[in-house]
Design a protein around this motif. Structure first.
Motif, PDB file in Angstrom:
ATOM      1  N   PRO A 105     -17.570  13.860 -16.305  1.00 20.79           N
ATOM      2  CA  PRO A 105     -18.610  12.602 -16.190  1.00 20.79           C
ATOM      3  C   PRO A 105     -18.450  12.046 -14.552  1.00 20.79           C
ATOM      4  O   PRO A 105     -19.510  11.792 -13.945  1.00 20.79           O
ATOM      5  CB  PRO A 105     -17.639  11.604 -16.775  1.00 20.79           C
ATOM      6  CG  PRO A 105     -16.953  12.315 -17.846  1.00 20.79           C
ATOM      7  CD  PRO A 105     -16.837  13.584 -17.284  1.00 20.79           C
ATOM      8  N   THR A 106     -17.476  12.145 -13.826  1.00 18.45           N
ATOM      9  CA  THR A 106     -17.855  11.991 -12.393  1.00 18.45           C
ATOM     10  C   THR A 106     -18.867  12.914 -11.423  1.00 18.45           C
ATOM     11  O   THR A 106     -19.515  12.267 -10.811  1.00 18.45           O
ATOM     12  CB  THR A 106     -16.586  11.940 -11.671  1.00 18.45           C
ATOM     13  OG1 THR A 106     -15.436  10.938 -12.540  1.00 18.45           O
ATOM     14  CG2 THR A 106     -16.545  11.649 -10.000  1.00 18.45           C
ATOM     15  N   ALA A 107     -18.600  13.752 -11.928  1.00 21.98           N
ATOM     16  CA  ALA A 107     -19.400  14.982 -11.193  1.00 21.98           C
ATOM     17  C   ALA A 107     -20.821  14.990 -11.397  1.00 21.98           C
ATOM     18  O   ALA A 107     -21.779  15.055 -10.946  1.00 21.98           O
ATOM     19  CB  ALA A 107     -19.015  16.518 -11.441  1.00 21.98           C
ATOM     20  N   ALA A 108     -20.996  14.705 -12.982  1.00 19.97           N
ATOM     21  CA  ALA A 108     -22.328  14.257 -13.340  1.00 19.97           C
ATOM     22  C   ALA A 108     -23.049  13.129 -12.732  1.00 19.97           C
ATOM     23  O   ALA A 108     -24.231  13.393 -12.454  1.00 19.97           O
ATOM     24  CB  ALA A 108     -22.185  14.239 -14.886  1.00 19.97           C
ATOM     25  N   ARG A 109     -22.361  12.249 -12.719  1.00 19.68           N
ATOM     26  CA  ARG A 109     -22.797  10.817 -11.742  1.00 19.68           C
ATOM     27  C   ARG A 109     -23.161  11.448 -10.374  1.00 19.68           C
ATOM     28  O   ARG A 109     -24.387  11.047  -9.653  1.00 19.68           O
ATOM     29  CB  ARG A 109     -22.072   9.770 -11.921  1.00 19.68           C
ATOM     30  CG  ARG A 109     -21.893   9.177 -13.481  1.00 19.68           C
ATOM     31  CD  ARG A 109     -21.189   7.599 -13.372  1.00 19.68           C
ATOM     32  NE  ARG A 109     -19.817   8.149 -12.944  1.00 19.68           N
ATOM     33  CZ  ARG A 109     -18.991   8.251 -13.675  1.00 19.68           C
ATOM     34  NH1 ARG A 109     -19.255   8.540 -15.094  1.00 19.68           N
ATOM     35  NH2 ARG A 109     -17.591   8.228 -13.534  1.00 19.68           N
ATOM     36  N   GLU A 110     -22.201  11.987  -9.737  1.00 15.57           N
ATOM     37  CA  GLU A 110     -22.512  12.399  -8.440  1.00 15.57           C
ATOM     38  C   GLU A 110     -23.913  13.291  -8.059  1.00 15.57           C
ATOM     39  O   GLU A 110     -24.598  13.237  -7.261  1.00 15.57           O
ATOM     40  CB  GLU A 110     -21.285  13.095  -7.775  1.00 15.57           C
ATOM     41  CG  GLU A 110     -20.205  12.052  -7.476  1.00 15.57           C
ATOM     42  CD  GLU A 110     -18.984  12.680  -7.107  1.00 15.57           C
ATOM     43  OE1 GLU A 110     -18.861  13.818  -7.047  1.00 15.57           O
ATOM     44  OE2 GLU A 110     -17.838  11.860  -6.938  1.00 15.57           O
ATOM     45  N   ARG A 111     -23.837  14.415  -9.150  1.00 18.31           N
ATOM     46  CA  ARG A 111     -24.977  15.367  -9.013  1.00 18.31           C
ATOM     47  C   ARG A 111     -26.333  14.668  -9.401  1.00 18.31           C
ATOM     48  O   ARG A 111     -27.345  15.003  -8.708  1.00 18.31           O
ATOM     49  CB  ARG A 111     -24.618  16.385  -9.978  1.00 18.31           C
ATOM     50  CG  ARG A 111     -23.680  17.299  -9.583  1.00 18.31           C
ATOM     51  CD  ARG A 111     -24.037  18.580  -8.397  1.00 18.31           C
ATOM     52  NE  ARG A 111     -25.298  19.074  -8.678  1.00 18.31           N
ATOM     53  CZ  ARG A 111     -25.796  19.820  -7.878  1.00 18.31           C
ATOM     54  NH1 ARG A 111     -25.629  19.989  -6.763  1.00 18.31           N
ATOM     55  NH2 ARG A 111     -27.137  20.427  -8.388  1.00 18.31           N
ATOM     56  N   THR A 112     -26.308  13.724 -10.335  1.00 14.46           N
ATOM     57  CA  THR A 112     -27.611  12.844 -10.704  1.00 14.46           C
ATOM     58  C   THR A 112     -27.959  12.185  -9.549  1.00 14.46           C
ATOM     59  O   THR A 112     -29.189  12.417  -9.013  1.00 14.46           O
ATOM     60  CB  THR A 112     -27.189  12.168 -11.898  1.00 14.46           C
ATOM     61  OG1 THR A 112     -26.959  12.923 -12.908  1.00 14.46           O
ATOM     62  CG2 THR A 112     -28.459  11.305 -12.127  1.00 14.46           C
TER      63      THR A 112
END
Length: 364
Positions: A105-112
């Protein structure tokens, strides 16, 4: 990055791919062909989403028949058609696609956030996508293809529906995907000028068959054409006409400026067929002998569209002189010796042959 060997895909009424063998390396590669040529079918097979009738294909060293899931983990895909949920924001959608690709989740939001900033949608990221323009929707589709940091992305007609400004911006983004992030790109298009400006390598297919695969530089090389521009003088009020007459008298092959019908509209530019270094000397000495000023003498490059026009013109000429109907439907010969008399206009559709009747939807 991609290797196919005798890859074929047959539908009941049409053959979408016909023994296609091609080897695509890193960089930005353009896959060009008319609508119905088999471009989208090839991408579906490479992603492991559709089985081939025969032959083999590997993506990033993985077999498409056995390793479809592993390929899709490492490859991004931007579909041609609009497939975005209208009541969802770009952030929600791209985060969801990142999670689907395996990011926490955290990486997904940062990458987005990073990816939407890269494609120019950071300020609009919380708006529902139903209110987006066509250009914004295309950028969202590009963002979801990049969000999981793939090694390779497939972009299927990414400039569809865009105006000229939006098309140029999208092409710039595609180029930056490779130059800024080192991600290789396979981009499909039926617009030749787009590929010339964006791609390192061009693969041309027609009716599911490979017509040519080569670097863009090699594709557009015009080794036998010099663009020459001269000034007028009191002695030669029309310097261009005087130079042309003198060069023709000396045995040179000269044509008017591309896209024109007469010297009066040519902008004082001539194109001289130069098969050897001696032609440069001939032009220089002739200009000096006439007392003209030489503004420029430079090698001219074909546009990709002109290469096809040359080949089509040759095929039509042979057909008109009785070479037979089969010649008119033969694959282009890609002659680079002649300079086309019509300009290669960016955005020119590639369509040497019409799609087979009844097969456009299946083959593409």
């Amino acid at each position: 990055m991609i290797v196919t060997e005798s890859l074929s895909k047959r539908f009941p009424r049409v053959t979408a791919l016909d023994r296609l063998s091609v080897d695509i390396g890193p960089g930005v590669t353009g896959l060009v062909g008319a609508n119905g040529a088999g471009k989208s079918t090839l991408i579906k097979i490479l992603l492991g989403l559709a089985p081939a009738t025969e032959g083999s294909a590997h993506v990033l060293g993985l077999d498409v028949t056995k390793d479809g899931a592993a390929i899709r983990e490492r490859v991004g895909y931007m579909p041609e058609h609009d497939c975005l949920p209208p009541d969802v924001s770009a952030t929600e959608f791209v985060v969801h696609m990142a999670r689907m690709s395996g990011l926490p989740p955290t990486a997904a939001r940062e990458r987005t956030a990073d990816t939407l900033r890269h494609v120019g949608l950071y300020e609009e990221r919380y708006r529902p996508m139903g209110g987006y323009s066509t250009g914004m929707k295309q950028r969202v589709k590009l963002a979801q293809a990049l969000v999981h940091d793939p090694q390779l992305v497939f972009l299927d007609e990414p400039t569809n529906g865009l105006d000229p400004v939006g098309r140029d911006e999208m092409l710039g983004l595609i180029r930056r995907v490779h130059t800024d992030f080192g991600i290789s790109v396979l981009v499909t298009s039926h617009l030749l000028g787009e590929l010339e400006r964006t791609c390192d390598h061009v693969v041309v297919i027609d009716g599911g068959k490979l017509l040519r695969s080569s670097s863009t530089d090699e594709f557009t090389q015009a080794t036998a054409s010099l663009a020459v521009e001269v000034t007028d003088t009191d002695r030669c009020p029309d310097g261009t006409a005087a130079l042309r007459s003198a060069l023709v008298a000396a045995g040179a092959v000269v044509s008017d400026a591309v896209g024109t019908e007469s010297l009066a509209s040519s902008g004082h530019v001539l194109y001289v067929e130069a098969s050897s270094e001696e032609t440069h000397d001939l032009v220089r000495d002739t200009v000096a002998g006439l007392g003209l000023g030489l503004i420029r003498m430079e090698q001219r490059r074909h546009r990709i569209a002109e290469v096809f026009r040359d080949a089509d013109a040759e095929s039509n000429a042979e057909a008109n002189t009785g070479a037979g109907a089969a010649v008119a439907t033969a694959a282009p010969s890609f002659s680079s010796s002649a300079v086309s008399s019509s300009a290669g206009v960016p955005g020119t559709p590639y369509a040497p042959h019409a799609p087979q009747e009844g097969g456009a939807s299946d083959a593409d």
